[in-house]
Design a protein around this motif. Structure first.
Motif, PDB file in Angstrom:
ATOM      1  N   ASN A  75       0.858  -1.183   0.000  1.00  0.00           N
ATOM      2  CA  ASN A  75       0.000   0.000   0.000  1.00  0.00           C
ATOM      3  C   ASN A  75       0.895   1.234   0.000  1.00  0.00           C
ATOM      4  O   ASN A  75       1.734   1.401   0.884  1.00  0.00           O
ATOM      5  N   MET A  76       0.716   2.074  -1.013  1.00  0.00           N
ATOM      6  CA  MET A  76       1.556   3.258  -1.190  1.00  0.00           C
ATOM      7  C   MET A  76       0.756   4.508  -0.861  1.00  0.00           C
ATOM      8  O   MET A  76      -0.055   4.976  -1.654  1.00  0.00           O
ATOM      9  N   MET A  77       0.913   5.024   0.352  1.00  0.00           N
ATOM     10  CA  MET A  77       0.258   6.269   0.752  1.00  0.00           C
ATOM     11  C   MET A  77      -1.242   6.239   0.445  1.00  0.00           C
ATOM     12  O   MET A  77      -1.810   7.187  -0.085  1.00  0.00           O
ATOM     13  N   GLY A  78      -1.870   5.133   0.743  1.00  0.00           N
ATOM     14  CA  GLY A  78      -3.306   5.013   0.526  1.00  0.00           C
ATOM     15  C   GLY A  78      -3.677   4.362  -0.784  1.00  0.00           C
ATOM     16  O   GLY A  78      -4.841   4.015  -0.989  1.00  0.00           O
ATOM     17  N   MET A  79      -2.729   4.189  -1.690  1.00  0.00           N
ATOM     18  CA  MET A  79      -3.013   3.511  -2.953  1.00  0.00           C
ATOM     19  C   MET A  79      -2.810   2.014  -2.774  1.00  0.00           C
ATOM     20  O   MET A  79      -1.775   1.578  -2.270  1.00  0.00           O
ATOM     21  N   SER A  80      -3.778   1.233  -3.202  1.00  0.00           N
ATOM     22  CA  SER A  80      -3.652  -0.213  -3.115  1.00  0.00           C
ATOM     23  C   SER A  80      -2.606  -0.706  -4.105  1.00  0.00           C
ATOM     24  O   SER A  80      -2.159   0.031  -4.991  1.00  0.00           O
ATOM     25  N   VAL A 119       4.074   4.029   4.071  1.00  0.00           N
ATOM     26  CA  VAL A 119       4.241   2.999   3.052  1.00  0.00           C
ATOM     27  C   VAL A 119       4.133   1.667   3.774  1.00  0.00           C
ATOM     28  O   VAL A 119       4.825   1.428   4.771  1.00  0.00           O
ATOM     29  N   ILE A 120       3.243   0.813   3.303  1.00  0.00           N
ATOM     30  CA  ILE A 120       2.961  -0.452   3.982  1.00  0.00           C
ATOM     31  C   ILE A 120       3.494  -1.609   3.147  1.00  0.00           C
ATOM     32  O   ILE A 120       3.268  -1.674   1.938  1.00  0.00           O
ATOM     33  N   LEU A 121       4.218  -2.514   3.805  1.00  0.00           N
ATOM     34  CA  LEU A 121       4.779  -3.685   3.160  1.00  0.00           C
ATOM     35  C   LEU A 121       4.371  -4.927   3.942  1.00  0.00           C
ATOM     36  O   LEU A 121       4.068  -4.854   5.134  1.00  0.00           O
TER      37      LEU A 121
END
Length: 697
Positions: free
Chosen positions: A203-208, A286-288
């Motif tokens: 997930n990039m700053m709210g973008m899937s 940034v989510i990983l």
């Protein structure tokens, strides 16, 4: 590596994509395929002699900027320089501090009293025209703005720039609302109580992940690999901010669910909880996660095309502003259009893969690009094997025309896509002092010649006319010479023609690179094939052409003058560990790229497609196997000795390259990888001589 700068740049580019995609694809904004791209080779299958495969430099790209028409005098309160303060796209905001960290804080808009101006858009300086409330970029792309005191808010089709007037306090600025990162729950990932493994972008700053894949124009797996963090143990991690970049080692510390990555004097913090790694920079998340196969079920931007069958491919021939004369055609940019029967397709331009919809009514062709919710409309005509479309009003001087030729088709004699006519019979006699001949070769020689230029030649864009004629064994048939106002260079054009079929030929463009220092020296600037299938020729002759090139290399290597070369290399972030590598290399024609630790088979280390020998040092030979499960066509080959040390050999495909690699543990602290890409190392060649001369210390 600078962690904060690297991640800030990564995040900023993510949002830049939307703004740049809205610029209409005119010649002013584009350059040829980037040096790291392997797909720039084959674009030529039809009679369109103006088509080129030239690599346009950044300086040349600046020269192509359209001359803007002065607009009426504008409102004086708008005049001045406005510097970026914030940037927002998809409801996600990039702060001023973050832009500065990424090296992009100097973006500005400057409005002059005469209705012209400059837009420095992330270090690309563009000419503009303007009137109160609106700027025009590239002559066709119009964007609105509003001024509130010392704050200017500009809307570039849903991408918002907040700028402040130079000299103002810069306080009290506001921009569109920003949403936080979307909830990451519910996605398939590993959450088994362990922490080791590779965490990939989710997930990039709210973008899937699927939204990010759409931006990147790639598969979900490729999008996930655009940022990776591998946790090796509780003290060590490896990171990469690039799909094609190898992971680099960084320090790791953990305190509960708090995690800190560090290298040298920089740190980056976040949390690791319930299998989710969240990194924070300047307030953005940034989510990983350690993604499973279920995370990629959608397939990404390319999946929607999987069941559409075979596309009709249209190869770009040139672009031109309506107001320019024919000499201003830009034949250097690479662009292709794939159209499917269901009215969908993909436009490959400006290093993007943009989804399109299209309709054909008689010979009237309409097309709409859709990128991140933004639309660009095209209109034009499709007649036979030719397609011409405009990205704006066809009567506007600053509208850009795109001209294509259907793959496997041929241009009509009257078509603008072949200024010299549709067959090699249109060539003329060479003027006095200009070399030329009949250009006649056998059909096999023509096809093998094209394969050599396109796939085997080591530095085709520095090859002179004389060198090419010597390789072909015959002088080319002169077509014409001209001075290109667009490129500000003298150009010559030649045919090499099949004796069996005059409609089968290679058409080559040459440019005079240095008319003052080396007058009369013309080098290849582009080439295309006509009348025969380039892909079929490659399938038939590539192995044979490679073998012939190897024999020529061996003959040249036998008496080649050599010189000493040495370099000290280190593992990433461990400058205290050193290995000295020395070798004998040719006195000319090779250079060392210190940034990449590449010994490059070209004096210009940035030459597109140049072969190289890579030296990579790590502490453990097993580190070189980190991506082994991703290697394609993996094969173990015969071991090779370097300075008394036996190295294990293997070949494989990875990050777009066909590698030959030799690896060995030198001692307890040092392991060495010697990787070879596009360098012939068969016995007796120059590459073989270099490898045989390597010494380690």
């Amino acid at each position: 590596m600078k962690l904060k700068r690297a991640l800030a740049l990564f995040l900023t580019i993510a949002l830049m994509a939307a703004g740049l995609a809205a610029c209409g694809g005119s010649k002013a904004e584009t350059t040829a395929a980037p040096a790291g791209t392997e797909a720039a080779a084959e674009t030529t299958t039809a009679a369109a002699p103006e088509t080129t495969a030239a690599i346009e430099t950044e300086a040349e790209a600046e020269e192509t900027t359209a001359v803007t028409k002065a607009a009426p005098a504008a409102a004086s309160e708008d005049v001045g320089k406005w510097t970026i303060y914030e940037y927002e796209a998809n409801g996600n905001k990039v702060s001023h501090d973050m832009l500065v960290t990424a090296g992009m804080g100097d973006t500005y808009l400057e409005l002059y009293e005469d209705g012209t101006g400059k837009l420095n858009l992330f270090q690309s300086l563009l000419d503009i025209t303007w009137k109160p409330g609106e700027i025009t970029v590239y002559g066709t792309s119009k964007y609105t703005y509003e001024i509130d005191g010392d704050t200017l808010n500009m809307d570039m089709q849903g991408v918002y720039y907040t700028m402040v007037r130079d000299g103002s306090a810069g306080s009290g600025v506001s921009s569109g609302s920003s949403t936080g990162a979307k909830d990451a729950s519910g996605e398939p990932y590993i959450n088994d109580g362990t922490i080791e493994g590779v965490y990939r972008l989710w997930n990039m700053m709210g973008m899937s992940l699927s939204e990010w894949a759409e931006i990147m124009g790639c598969s979900l797996e490729q999008a996930a690999d655009s940022m990776r963090v591998e946790i090796v143990d509780e003290k060590t991690a490896r990171v990469s901010f690039d799909t094609e970049e190898e992971m680099q080692e960084v320090g790791l510390s953990m305190d509960g669910d708090q995690i800190t990555l560090s290298v040298e004097d920089e740190t980056m913090g976040g949390t690791l909880k319930d299998g989710i790694l969240t990194l924070d920079i300047e307030g953005e998340q940034v989510i990983l996660a350690r993604l499973t196969d279920a995370a990629f079920a959608g397939g990404g931007a390319s999946a929607a095309l999987a069941d559409k069958g075979e596309a009709v491919v249209w190869n770009g021939q040139y672009t031109k502003f309506v107001g320019d004369d024919d000499s201003a055609r830009n034949t250097d940019d690479k662009f292709t259009l794939e159209l499917y029967e269901d009215g969908t397709g993909v436009h490959h331009r400006d290093d993007l893969d943009i989804n399109v919809t299209w309709e054909l009514d008689g010979d009237k062709f309409t097309m709409k690009e859709n990128f991140m919710g933004m639309n660009i409309d095209y209109t034009g005509t499709m007649k036979g094997d030719e397609l011409s479309i405009f990205n704006g009003d066809p009567e506007d001087d600053f509208t850009c025309e795109y001209v294509y030729l259907k793959e496997g088709g041929s241009a009509s004699a009257s078509s603008g896509s072949a200024s010299s006519g549709s067959s090699a019979s249109s060539g003329s006699s060479a003027p006095a002092g200009v070399p030329g001949g009949d250009g006649l070769m056998s059909e096999e020689e023509v096809q093998k010649g094209y394969v050599w230029m396109n796939k085997v030649a080591k530095d085709i864009f520095h090859t002179t006319y004389e060198e090419l004629a010597e390789h072909f064994g015959v002088e080319g048939k002169f077509d014409k010479e001209e001075y290109s106002e667009h490129m500000k260079v003298n150009k010559r054009y030649y045919f090499w023609i099949s004796k069996e079929d005059k409609n089968h030929f290679i058409y080559v463009n040459f440019e005079e690179d240095d008319p003052d220092g080396a007058p009369g020296v013309y080098t290849v600037s582009g080439f295309n094939s006509s009348g025969f299938s380039a892909s079929e020729a490659e399938a038939k002759y590539l192995d044979e052409v490679k073998a012939e090139a190897t024999e020529a290399d061996k003959a040249a290597a036998a008496n080649m003058a050599m010189k000493d070369f040495s370099v000290d290399i280190h593992p990433f972030a461990h400058d205290e560990v050193t290995l000295s590598v020395s070798a004998q290399i040719p006195e000319s024609g090779w250079a060392y790229d210190e940034k990449k630790d590449h010994l490059v088979e070209n004096e210009d280390v940035n030459t597109f497609g140049a072969g190289f020998i890579q030296f990579k040092l790590d502490q453990d030979v097993e580190k070189f196997d980190f991506y082994k499960d991703k290697f394609e066509n993996y094969q173990e080959i015969e071991d090779r000795d370097f300075d008394g040390v036996t190295f294990k050999g293997r070949t494989y495909k990875n990050i777009g390259y066909e590698w030959t690699e030799y690896i060995a543990q030198i001692d307890d602290e040092r392991a060495l990888s010697i990787g070879i890409v596009r360098v012939d190392i068969s016995e007796g060649t120059v590459g073989d001589k270099i490898l045989n001369s390597i010494k380690l210390k």
